[in-house]
Structures are given as structure tokens and as C-alpha cells.
Write a protein that holds these residues in place. Sequence first.
Motif, PDB file in Angstrom:
ATOM      1  N   ALA A 461       0.811  -1.359   0.072  1.00  0.00           N
ATOM      2  CA  ALA A 461       0.156   0.087  -0.088  1.00  0.00           C
ATOM      3  C   ALA A 461       0.830   1.289  -0.065  1.00  0.00           C
ATOM      4  N   TYR A 601      -7.771   1.279   2.314  1.00  0.00           N
ATOM      5  CA  TYR A 601      -6.526   1.563   1.606  1.00  0.00           C
ATOM      6  C   TYR A 601      -6.605   1.364   0.274  1.00  0.00           C
ATOM      7  N   TYR A 602      -7.453   0.077  -0.020  1.00  0.00           N
ATOM      8  CA  TYR A 602      -7.321  -0.497  -1.454  1.00  0.00           C
ATOM      9  C   TYR A 602      -8.650   0.095  -2.354  1.00  0.00           C
ATOM     10  N   MET A 606      -6.157   4.308  -2.733  1.00  0.00           N
ATOM     11  CA  MET A 606      -5.443   4.247  -3.938  1.00  0.00           C
ATOM     12  C   MET A 606      -6.229   4.973  -5.188  1.00  0.00           C
TER      13      MET A 606
END
Length: 661
Positions: A461, A601-602, A606
Motif C-alpha cells: 500500500a 486503503y485499496y 489508492m
Amino acid sequence: MNRTDSESNGNPSFLGTSYRSQRSFLSSTPIAQESILRDLEDEDEREDNEEEDGVAEEADRNGQNNGLPIGQQSEYSMTSSFRRTSHVAYGPRPLFPSAQPPEAYLTQEDRQAALDEERSLLRDNHLIPPKHPRRGSQASGRLIHRVSIPFIPRSKSGAVDEESAVEGEEGEGVGPTEQSPLLSGDPTQPYGGEDTPENINRKWEAAVAAGKIQTTWQREAKVLGRYSRSLILTFILQYSLTMASIFTVGHIGKLELGAVSLAGMTANITGYAVYQGLATSLDTLCAQAYGSGRKHLVGLQLQRMIYFLWIITIPIAIVWASSAQILHAIVPEKDTAVLAGQYLKVLIIGAPGYAAFESGKRYVQAQGKFQATLYVLLICAPLNAFLHWLFVWHFGWGFIGAPISVVIVENLMPVCLFLYVRFCGGMECWGGFTRKALKNWGPMIRLALPGLVMILAEYLAFEILTLSAARISATHLATQSVLSTLSSLTYQIPFPISIAASTRIANLIGATLTDAAKLSAKVAFTAALIVGIFNMVLLSSTRNYIPWLFTNDPDVAELTSKILPLNAAFQLFDALAALANGILRGMGRQEFGSYINLFAYYVIAMPISFGTGFGLHWDLYGLWAGPALALGIVAGVEGWFIYKTSWEKAAEDAKRRNTMG
């Protein structure tokens, strides 16, 4: 019926007769059970007899739990839920609160630590006398206090500590009655002579059942500080191994600073994360082997993992050897890719040593010898910094001196760890080299793969931001290197605090002390808030000075000082999120934290980073906006979840897990 079946059913010495051994083996994962049983089936009769003699001898030494007969441990005992304070999660910035390895097995030191904690809480709640005996006419002073004769004056030297008279010897948490003896215990001894394991367990069980065990902010702050201080030092020393290259190479130029950051990112994702992730299987296998009473199996698992990682080193070395061509296909700057490739080629020499150290670290941790890693780092971290200065600047080797320093230290660390085991403790789990280490790899690999996925996700990440910055310019890549180094360095304070909080809360919940656990969580959140504000103020106020510690390039220093305020605001959320993850681990709800971190996070961070960084052309501002927002979401959602969660249910779940064990 084979040997394993007959022993497990009929022989009480199988896998150790101590209560801790039986609980540990039965509570192990099916894969760990399979591995241990396979190894046991391979033993010949001579080895069986020798080991069972040793296990029987150890059972004689350790067959008591806090002074109580096997299987009669108090249901509220902290021993049944004891978790060590020194468990270390792996990776420089773990984003996901992954579960800690099972620690149902207890060493003698573990049981003593749990007993000491119970005794300390009893003392603080005035349920046993204070530790230090009173001076002067102790017996007469105590008699005067008990019978309360008003016309006999008390001398100053014979004054009685009020703490000592709160509880009677026979009351199990109830004050003195007419039937209580006038004199009991021995006031000349620590804790009035009442600190025998049997008495502590009896008083502890009665006090917890009666709701008499309370804690205070001051006490929880002291415990949190005591648990976390050595962890903070260990984490900072460990991260300094990586930071030394950034500090020394960064002053050569921004091209070199960007190259060392790119090389470090590549080494982490393709090498170090692989070693760390695969070695996490030893957290279960070595721990369960040690807890089963078959200590020689710990050394056997160590050998298997080292051989396995050395085989994995072959494809890793191939990737690192051709990394210049691979990176050039991703990074526009050819010179940066070439330098990074040179760095990685040298690192190949240190890879086997790093793999051995990661495996050896689990070997000593399974035995509860967490201080071994700290001692190794106290030697290797300063040496690492010295070698960087010596090779890069004093000898004038420049950029290539940094990886040479790294490989020397990486090969020295397993040697230092071996010397610790050989001369300080841990050899009892080493049964010598054996061909058995070349087979029965299946359970180890099946346990290793989930750990590999988790560690890679943790690394990816933030490391993906470095790769993204490399596509903007060499200046932005160098700036990203400074920012990521700073954020990782400041993280080495709140993350150890979260581990300490997790340990403390887990122990209190295991003893069904939910009110104390809540208070400990509040103290920990306050500590995280203070640390986050401190890091935020420190980076903001020194934003014009910190960049020059890493680089002499004015462009990099200027860009870093502009983005540092955003990085500083990031620190508060970072500390709170780390602490929330720690509390979830302590409550046994880390799976919720994993889902939230994965989503934040993903799914959120991102896309926002790429959209603002490249779509809106905010460059590094945009790349760092995503993680900052994600951490804010993690801290907020997890904090709300902790606030709404039933702590009583968490205690019931912990009690059920302990009973099943």
C-alpha cells in the motif's frame, strides 16, 4: 494401534504432562497438529525414551500453575489468558491488525509474570499488604490496629500502613471479622508473607468474582509505559537499519536518494516481505512445538524454514540480478533504474543471512526470549550506521558503499543471534542437524502462504506510492523517499504502544476485568493522541530543517518542506489508527480491523491518490491525500466500533476460548 494413538490415549506423559502443554497442543491449529504428529511418528524408540524422560522431568518442575494443581487453575486467573508483551508484528508499517500467534503455552517466566500482575493488582486494591515490610514495633502495631484500643498511643515508628489492614487472612477479599485471628501472616516479610501462589490465586478468584479489582489512570499509564519502552527502542533500532542508507546516500545527490528508495522498495516487495511472510508460519509451528513439550521440534522447524527460504532465495536473486532492466520498464528515469539495480545486485549476498535471521528470530521468540532480538540490534544497528559512514564517505566508495554495509550487517545478525543462543540461552531446543528437516514441509508451506499474502499487502500500500512518485520526476521520487522514511520513523512510537495496549487489554479481558480493560483502552487512546499531536507539531515546526538531514539538493529540500504539513497532519490519524488496531487485537476482533483497513486503503486511498496525483496533477500532494484520508476513516470507524462493542461479550468470548483450550 500406532505409537501416537497409544500414547495420546494412554500415556499421561505424551506431549508433556503439564497443564500448559496439554492446553497448548489441543488449542493448536490442525495444520500445526499435523506437523507435530508427523514428526513424532518419525522418531525412533531411543529418541522417544529420551524425550519422555526429559518431558517427565520438566513436568515435575513445571507441573504446577501458580501453585495450583494441574487442571485446577482459577477460572479468573490471568495465567489462562496471559499474553506476552513483546510480540512483534512484522514489516515496517503493518496496515492490517493481523492476529498474534497462539500463546496458550506458558514458560515458567510467563506464569510468574501473570502471578506478579495478579499480586500487584491485589496490593493496589488493598486486598493484601504492601510489598515492603513495616519498620519498628510491627507486631505490636498491627495488634493495636486490629483490636482498635483507643487509649494506647501509636508511636511514629510503629505506625501501621492502612493498606495492610484492609483484608483478613481468611476472608478471601472480605474484611476482618470477630472470628479472624488477631495475628496472621508475617509482617516482616514482603506483602506480609501473604504472597504464596496458593494464597494469591485464592484471593484473586474471590476478588474478581466480587468485583473488587479496580485500576486507575496512573497505574495503567505506568503499565503501558513499562510494556512499550523496550518495544519502542527495538522498533527504532530495527528501522534504523533501513534508514541509514537513506541518510548517507541522500547527501550524494537526488538521483542517488531516489535510487536507494526505489531499490529499497523493490527489495521489500520481492525479497524481504517474502522472507518475513513465509517465516510467520514459525510463529505457530515453533510455538506449538515448544508448548507441546517436545522442544527439539522447535529446532527442527527452524532448520526446515531456513532451507526453504534459501531455496526461495534463488528466484529472488534472479529478480534482483535483472532488476535494472525490470525497473527501467517501469520507471522513466534510466539512471535511477541502473543505480537501483546495482544496489539490489549487492543485496543478493546478504539475502541468505537475512533469511536465517528471520527464521532464528522466531526460534528464540517461541521460547519467550524476546530480548535476544533487542540485544542483536543494540550491536548491529550502531555498527550499520558506522559502516555506512565508513564506506560511503570515509573510504569514498559512494553509492555502492551503502549496500555493502547492509549485506555485512545482514550476515552478522544471524551470527550474533547464534552466539546469544549458544551462550545466553535457547540451546535446549536445538537437537542438532538432521535429515528430517528435508521432509514434512507441507504443513509449513500451507501456514506460510497466508502470512506471505498479509505481509505483501502491508508493504504494497505504501510502497506503491514510491513507484508512482518515480513516474513524476527524480525530484519527486527523492522527496517521496524522505516523506516515507519520516512517516515510518514516527510510526515506530505509536505502533509499539498499540502492541503494549493490545497485550494489557487481552490480559484484563481474559480475567473478565472489563471495567479495567475499558480504562486501559482510554489511557492508551490518550497516549496515542498525545504521540500523534507531538509528531504532528514536531514535523510542522521543523519542516524547513528536517529535509536537509536527508539531502543537500535544494529542489528536494524545498518540495519536502512544502508537503511536510500534509504529512504532519497524517501523523495524528496514523497514531490513532495504530492504537485502534491494537485494541481490536486485544479484544479478539482483529478481523474487523482487517476488513476496514483493506477497504480504506485499496478501495478508497489508492483511487484517490491516483486520481488527484495524476488526474488532477497534484503530484505528491495528491499521492499523500489518499493515505491520509484512509487513516482518518480507519481511526474513526474502528474507534466507533470499539465504543459500541460489548466488552462483556468480549470477556465471555475470551473465557470460552480459554475453556476450549
